[in-house]
Scaffold this motif. Structure first.
Motif, PDB file in Angstrom:
ATOM      1  N   ASP A 134       0.859  -1.182   0.000  1.00 42.56           N
ATOM      2  CA  ASP A 134       0.000   0.000   0.000  1.00 42.56           C
ATOM      3  C   ASP A 134       0.893   1.230   0.000  1.00 42.56           C
ATOM      4  O   ASP A 134       1.491   1.584   1.026  1.00 42.56           O
ATOM      5  N   THR A 135       0.988   1.891  -1.135  1.00 40.31           N
ATOM      6  CA  THR A 135       1.885   3.042  -1.260  1.00 40.31           C
ATOM      7  C   THR A 135       1.425   4.236  -0.433  1.00 40.31           C
ATOM      8  O   THR A 135       2.209   5.156  -0.183  1.00 40.31           O
ATOM      9  N   ASN A 136       0.162   4.251  -0.012  1.00 39.18           N
ATOM     10  CA  ASN A 136      -0.360   5.367   0.780  1.00 39.18           C
ATOM     11  C   ASN A 136      -0.235   5.139   2.286  1.00 39.18           C
ATOM     12  O   ASN A 136      -0.546   6.043   3.067  1.00 39.18           O
ATOM     13  N   ASP A 137       0.189   3.956   2.690  1.00 39.15           N
ATOM     14  CA  ASP A 137       0.280   3.615   4.099  1.00 39.15           C
ATOM     15  C   ASP A 137       1.701   3.860   4.603  1.00 39.15           C
ATOM     16  O   ASP A 137       2.640   3.159   4.229  1.00 39.15           O
ATOM     17  N   ALA A 138       1.848   4.855   5.466  1.00 40.96           N
ATOM     18  CA  ALA A 138       3.182   5.185   5.983  1.00 40.96           C
ATOM     19  C   ALA A 138       3.762   4.058   6.820  1.00 40.96           C
ATOM     20  O   ALA A 138       4.978   4.002   7.038  1.00 40.96           O
ATOM     21  N   ASP A 181       3.485   0.851   5.999  1.00 37.87           N
ATOM     22  CA  ASP A 181       3.868  -0.270   5.140  1.00 37.87           C
ATOM     23  C   ASP A 181       5.389  -0.297   5.021  1.00 37.87           C
ATOM     24  O   ASP A 181       6.021   0.738   4.796  1.00 37.87           O
ATOM     25  N   ALA A 182       5.964  -1.476   5.143  1.00 35.21           N
ATOM     26  CA  ALA A 182       7.425  -1.608   5.068  1.00 35.21           C
ATOM     27  C   ALA A 182       7.984  -1.205   3.710  1.00 35.21           C
ATOM     28  O   ALA A 182       9.203  -1.075   3.556  1.00 35.21           O
ATOM     29  N   LEU A 183       7.113  -0.997   2.728  1.00 36.31           N
ATOM     30  CA  LEU A 183       7.565  -0.626   1.386  1.00 36.31           C
ATOM     31  C   LEU A 183       8.495   0.576   1.424  1.00 36.31           C
ATOM     32  O   LEU A 183       9.476   0.634   0.675  1.00 36.31           O
ATOM     33  N   ARG A 184       8.219   1.554   2.273  1.00 34.72           N
ATOM     34  CA  ARG A 184       9.025   2.778   2.302  1.00 34.72           C
ATOM     35  C   ARG A 184      10.435   2.533   2.835  1.00 34.72           C
ATOM     36  O   ARG A 184      11.334   3.340   2.581  1.00 34.72           O
ATOM     37  N   GLN A 185      10.608   1.452   3.591  1.00 32.94           N
ATOM     38  CA  GLN A 185      11.954   1.067   4.010  1.00 32.94           C
ATOM     39  C   GLN A 185      12.621   0.196   2.946  1.00 32.94           C
ATOM     40  O   GLN A 185      13.837   0.247   2.767  1.00 32.94           O
ATOM     41  N   GLN A 186      11.825  -0.561   2.226  1.00 30.09           N
ATOM     42  CA  GLN A 186      12.363  -1.440   1.180  1.00 30.09           C
ATOM     43  C   GLN A 186      12.751  -0.662  -0.065  1.00 30.09           C
ATOM     44  O   GLN A 186      13.706  -1.021  -0.767  1.00 30.09           O
ATOM     45  N   ASN A 187      12.008   0.389  -0.351  1.00 24.63           N
ATOM     46  CA  ASN A 187      12.261   1.248  -1.500  1.00 24.63           C
ATOM     47  C   ASN A 187      12.080   2.685  -1.032  1.00 24.63           C
ATOM     48  O   ASN A 187      10.966   3.083  -0.701  1.00 24.63           O
ATOM     49  N   PRO A 188      13.138   3.476  -0.957  1.00 23.57           N
ATOM     50  CA  PRO A 188      13.031   4.844  -0.443  1.00 23.57           C
ATOM     51  C   PRO A 188      11.977   5.691  -1.162  1.00 23.57           C
ATOM     52  O   PRO A 188      11.436   6.633  -0.580  1.00 23.57           O
ATOM     53  N   LEU A 189      11.687   5.338  -2.401  1.00 22.24           N
ATOM     54  CA  LEU A 189      10.682   6.083  -3.156  1.00 22.24           C
ATOM     55  C   LEU A 189       9.268   5.665  -2.765  1.00 22.24           C
ATOM     56  O   LEU A 189       8.299   6.346  -3.123  1.00 22.24           O
ATOM     57  N   GLY A 190       9.143   4.532  -2.070  1.00 18.00           N
ATOM     58  CA  GLY A 190       7.821   4.045  -1.685  1.00 18.00           C
ATOM     59  C   GLY A 190       6.967   3.670  -2.876  1.00 18.00           C
ATOM     60  O   GLY A 190       5.741   3.805  -2.841  1.00 18.00           O
TER      61      GLY A 190
END
Length: 202
Positions: free
Chosen positions: A35-39, A41-50
């Motif tokens: 979920d790119t809108n969820d702060a 979500d671990a995505l923002r740590q996995q990819n700095p661009l989120g």
């Protein structure tokens, strides 16, 4: 097993999923929703661009964006079918870049409507993006509308995903002006079962 962080509606994620299927690697990748809108979500740590798609390798190393992931899949495949070696390589990569650019122009229009209130939307900006979209479609219709044979390369896969996104977010308005691309997409869908299997529902 590598993990693909993506969402069902992401056209770039769909491109990677179809590429993995074409390369015979679908059973070697696990799909995990992001979920790119969820702060949180671990995505923002996995990819700095989120951003999605992001592919997490077995050692946790992330790969992004979709073009980098496709290069990884191409190298991991038994045969480099996504981006064939030799003199045709640059033409395939250019084809992918054009289809990806078409998607970028489409997504920017969607985001303008989704994230800006009506009184702040830039009509000149939207017209600029529509111009890119129209020129890209015209070029694809002229140069890339001949039904393919054999295993599709990444340019064809990216083109199919761009047209699919236009169906999803722009109500398929492109179809009236570009019947050759309509026929091309029908042929692609018949040749590549993964296209239907990855179709977004919303």
């Amino acid at each position: 097993m590598p993990i693909l962080r993506t969402s069902p509606a992401s056209p770039f994620g769909r491109k990677v999923r179809i590429a993995a299927a074409v390369a015979g690697l679908s059973d070697r990748i696990r799909i995990e929703a992001a979920d790119t809108n969820d702060a949180n979500d671990a995505l923002r740590q996995q990819n700095p661009l989120g951003k999605i798609p992001t592919l997490l390798l077995d050692d946790g190393e992330p790969l992004y964006d979709s073009r980098v992931i496709v290069e990884y899949l191409n190298e991991a495949a038994a045969t480099p079918v996504l981006v064939p070696p030799g003199p045709g390589r640059l033409a395939v990569l250019r084809h992918q870049a054009l289809a990806d650019g078409l998607l970028d122009a489409c997504i920017l229009q969607v985001y303008e409507g989704r994230y800006r209130p009506p009184e702040l939307r830039g009509e000149q900006w939207l017209a600029h993006q529509r111009g890119k979209m129209e020129r890209a479609l015209a070029h694809l219709a002229t140069h890339h509308a001949v039904p393919g044979t054999g295993v599709p390369h990444i340019g064809e896969i990216a083109q199919a995903c761009a047209l699919g996104y236009l169906d999803l977010r722009f109500a398929g308005a492109w179809r009236t002006e570009h019947p050759a691309l309509v026929a091309w997409l029908q042929d692609f869908a018949a040749r590549v079962p993964a296209y239907a299997l990855t179709a977004p529902t919303a």
